[in-house]
Scaffold this active site. Structure first.
Site, PDB file in Angstrom:
ATOM      1  N   ASN A 129       0.688  -1.132  -0.027  1.00 39.40           N
ATOM      2  CA  ASN A 129       0.044   0.155  -0.065  1.00 39.40           C
ATOM      3  C   ASN A 129       0.994   1.195   0.018  1.00 39.40           C
ATOM      4  O   ASN A 129       1.422   1.548   0.860  1.00 39.40           O
ATOM      5  CB  ASN A 129      -0.905  -0.047   1.361  1.00 39.40           C
ATOM      6  CG  ASN A 129      -1.632   1.273   1.499  1.00 39.40           C
ATOM      7  OD1 ASN A 129      -1.802   2.327   0.510  1.00 39.40           O
ATOM      8  ND2 ASN A 129      -2.470   1.137   2.517  1.00 39.40           N
ATOM      9  N   TRP A 130       1.035   1.887  -1.124  1.00 42.20           N
ATOM     10  CA  TRP A 130       1.999   2.941  -1.400  1.00 42.20           C
ATOM     11  C   TRP A 130       1.533   4.401  -0.805  1.00 42.20           C
ATOM     12  O   TRP A 130       2.043   5.176  -0.454  1.00 42.20           O
ATOM     13  CB  TRP A 130       2.381   3.290  -2.922  1.00 42.20           C
ATOM     14  CG  TRP A 130       3.231   2.118  -3.479  1.00 42.20           C
ATOM     15  CD1 TRP A 130       3.333   1.052  -3.038  1.00 42.20           C
ATOM     16  CD2 TRP A 130       3.409   2.289  -4.984  1.00 42.20           C
ATOM     17  NE1 TRP A 130       4.119   0.290  -3.755  1.00 42.20           N
ATOM     18  CE2 TRP A 130       4.332   0.872  -4.969  1.00 42.20           C
ATOM     19  CE3 TRP A 130       3.443   3.163  -5.713  1.00 42.20           C
ATOM     20  CZ2 TRP A 130       4.824   0.661  -6.158  1.00 42.20           C
ATOM     21  CZ3 TRP A 130       3.961   2.881  -7.181  1.00 42.20           C
ATOM     22  CH2 TRP A 130       4.676   1.765  -7.274  1.00 42.20           C
ATOM     23  N   HIS A 164      -9.634   1.002   5.085  1.00 38.37           N
ATOM     24  CA  HIS A 164      -8.372   1.291   5.855  1.00 38.37           C
ATOM     25  C   HIS A 164      -8.408   2.157   6.979  1.00 38.37           C
ATOM     26  O   HIS A 164      -9.399   3.298   6.860  1.00 38.37           O
ATOM     27  CB  HIS A 164      -6.982   1.641   4.733  1.00 38.37           C
ATOM     28  CG  HIS A 164      -5.876   1.902   5.523  1.00 38.37           C
ATOM     29  ND1 HIS A 164      -5.349   2.627   6.126  1.00 38.37           N
ATOM     30  CD2 HIS A 164      -4.997   0.956   5.114  1.00 38.37           C
ATOM     31  CE1 HIS A 164      -3.932   2.325   6.640  1.00 38.37           C
ATOM     32  NE2 HIS A 164      -3.721   1.296   6.106  1.00 38.37           N
ATOM     33  N   GLU A 192      -5.001  -4.773  10.843  1.00 38.92           N
ATOM     34  CA  GLU A 192      -3.983  -3.800  11.086  1.00 38.92           C
ATOM     35  C   GLU A 192      -4.298  -3.187  12.308  1.00 38.92           C
ATOM     36  O   GLU A 192      -5.181  -2.183  12.301  1.00 38.92           O
ATOM     37  CB  GLU A 192      -4.108  -2.749   9.869  1.00 38.92           C
ATOM     38  CG  GLU A 192      -3.720  -3.325   8.500  1.00 38.92           C
ATOM     39  CD  GLU A 192      -3.345  -2.370   7.470  1.00 38.92           C
ATOM     40  OE1 GLU A 192      -2.096  -2.789   6.877  1.00 38.92           O
ATOM     41  OE2 GLU A 192      -3.988  -1.464   7.392  1.00 38.92           O
ATOM     42  N   GLY A 220       2.813   2.371  10.925  1.00 32.64           N
ATOM     43  CA  GLY A 220       4.020   3.418  10.710  1.00 32.64           C
ATOM     44  C   GLY A 220       4.631   3.653  12.076  1.00 32.64           C
ATOM     45  O   GLY A 220       5.317   4.726  12.133  1.00 32.64           O
ATOM     46  N   GLY A 254       2.708  -0.934   4.466  1.00 31.00           N
ATOM     47  CA  GLY A 254       3.092   0.392   3.927  1.00 31.00           C
ATOM     48  C   GLY A 254       4.306   0.805   3.563  1.00 31.00           C
ATOM     49  O   GLY A 254       4.872   0.577   2.488  1.00 31.00           O
ATOM     50  N   GLY A 255       4.873   1.565   4.660  1.00 32.76           N
ATOM     51  CA  GLY A 255       6.213   2.387   4.443  1.00 32.76           C
ATOM     52  C   GLY A 255       7.269   1.264   3.730  1.00 32.76           C
ATOM     53  O   GLY A 255       7.888   1.553   2.661  1.00 32.76           O
TER      54      GLY A 255
END
Ligand code: 13P
Length: 248
Positions: free
Chosen positions: A10-11, A96, A166, A172, A231-232
């Protein structure tokens, strides 16, 4: 039959056209599809068509980060699942926590989006997970027990739908639940899905929240974890590929 695993990047609101090309092409070149595991990347909307072209022929799936519940209409700034499908998406993330928070999305809205995704031929990744306050109050299981049935699309099957657990406090932050906690919540989610009359043993339940190449071998080995929503670390091809390789 065990679920087909999925590692999805997931950018979020990151990337540029030039950077996306390098990232997508490296992932495409180095994550050979297997019979047991799929790989997807979910760039921002404006990059979807280009990234789709960069991924062409690789078997890596194109995904979007959200869709609207309606097929068309006066919804400025929104994108329909049908259009996402037309530009080559196979997958879409719905619910999300960043959308639940930033755009006040409710379980009902998430369910409607997942239903629109299915109708358009996209496989929804339905996200659930507790906040830090909910975790501290010992309410993690209550939260997923509410979110999962309320967000699950009508007519959803395990062949088409994926759930991503999540924990909001792990996104993050570099913090992750213990492997024991992940196993327990995934098992709980599976039992909640089973009550919906769905073949939950075949459902892919992804873990998301600070997954990196370094912790992926441990997290991906947890019983009941069928892949990752990243993510990151999905913005770094080498790190993302370590996660892909940890998920066999
Ligand atoms: P991080 O991997 O950056 O913690 O983000 C997880 C996430 O929100 C994926 O959807």
């Amino acid at each position: 039959m065990a679920p087909i695993k999925l590692v999805a990047g997931n950018w979020k609101m990151n990337g540029s056209l030039s950077g996306a090309r390098l990232l997508a092409e490296e992932i495409a070149a180095k994550s050979a599809p297997t019979a047991r595991r799929r790989v997807a990347v979910c760039p921002p909307f404006p990059l979807l068509s280009s990234v789709g072209a960069f991924l062409k022929g690789s078997g890596v799936l194109l995904g979007a980060q959200d869709c609207h519940a309606h097929e068309k209409g006066a919804h400025t700034g929104d994108v329909s699942a049908k259009l996402l499908s037309e530009v080559g998406c196979r997958i879409v993330i719905v619910g999300h926590s960043e959308r639940r928070t930033d755009h006040r999305e409710t379980d009902d809205m998430v369910r409607a989006k997942a239903e629109a995704a299915l109708a358009a031929g996209l496989d929804p990744i339905v996200c659930v997970g507790e906040t830090e306050a909910e975790r501290d109050a010992g309410r993690t299981k209550d939260v997923v027990e509410r979110q999962v049935p309320a967000s699950w699309p009508k007519g959803g099957t395990v062949e088409r739908c994926v759930i991503a657990y999540e924990p909001v406090w792990a996104i993050g932050t570099g913090k992750t639940p213990t492997v024991g906690d992940v196993a327990e919540v995934h098992s709980h989610i599976r039992s909640v899905v089973a009550k919906l009359g769905v073949a939950a043993e075949n459902l892919a339940i992804l873990y998301g929240g600070s997954v990196k190449g370094s912790n992926a071998p441990e997290l991906m080995a947890v019983p009941g974890v069928d892949g990752a929503l990243v993510g990151g670390a999905s913005l770094d091809a080498a790190d993302f590929l370590k996660i892909v390789n940890a998920c066999q």
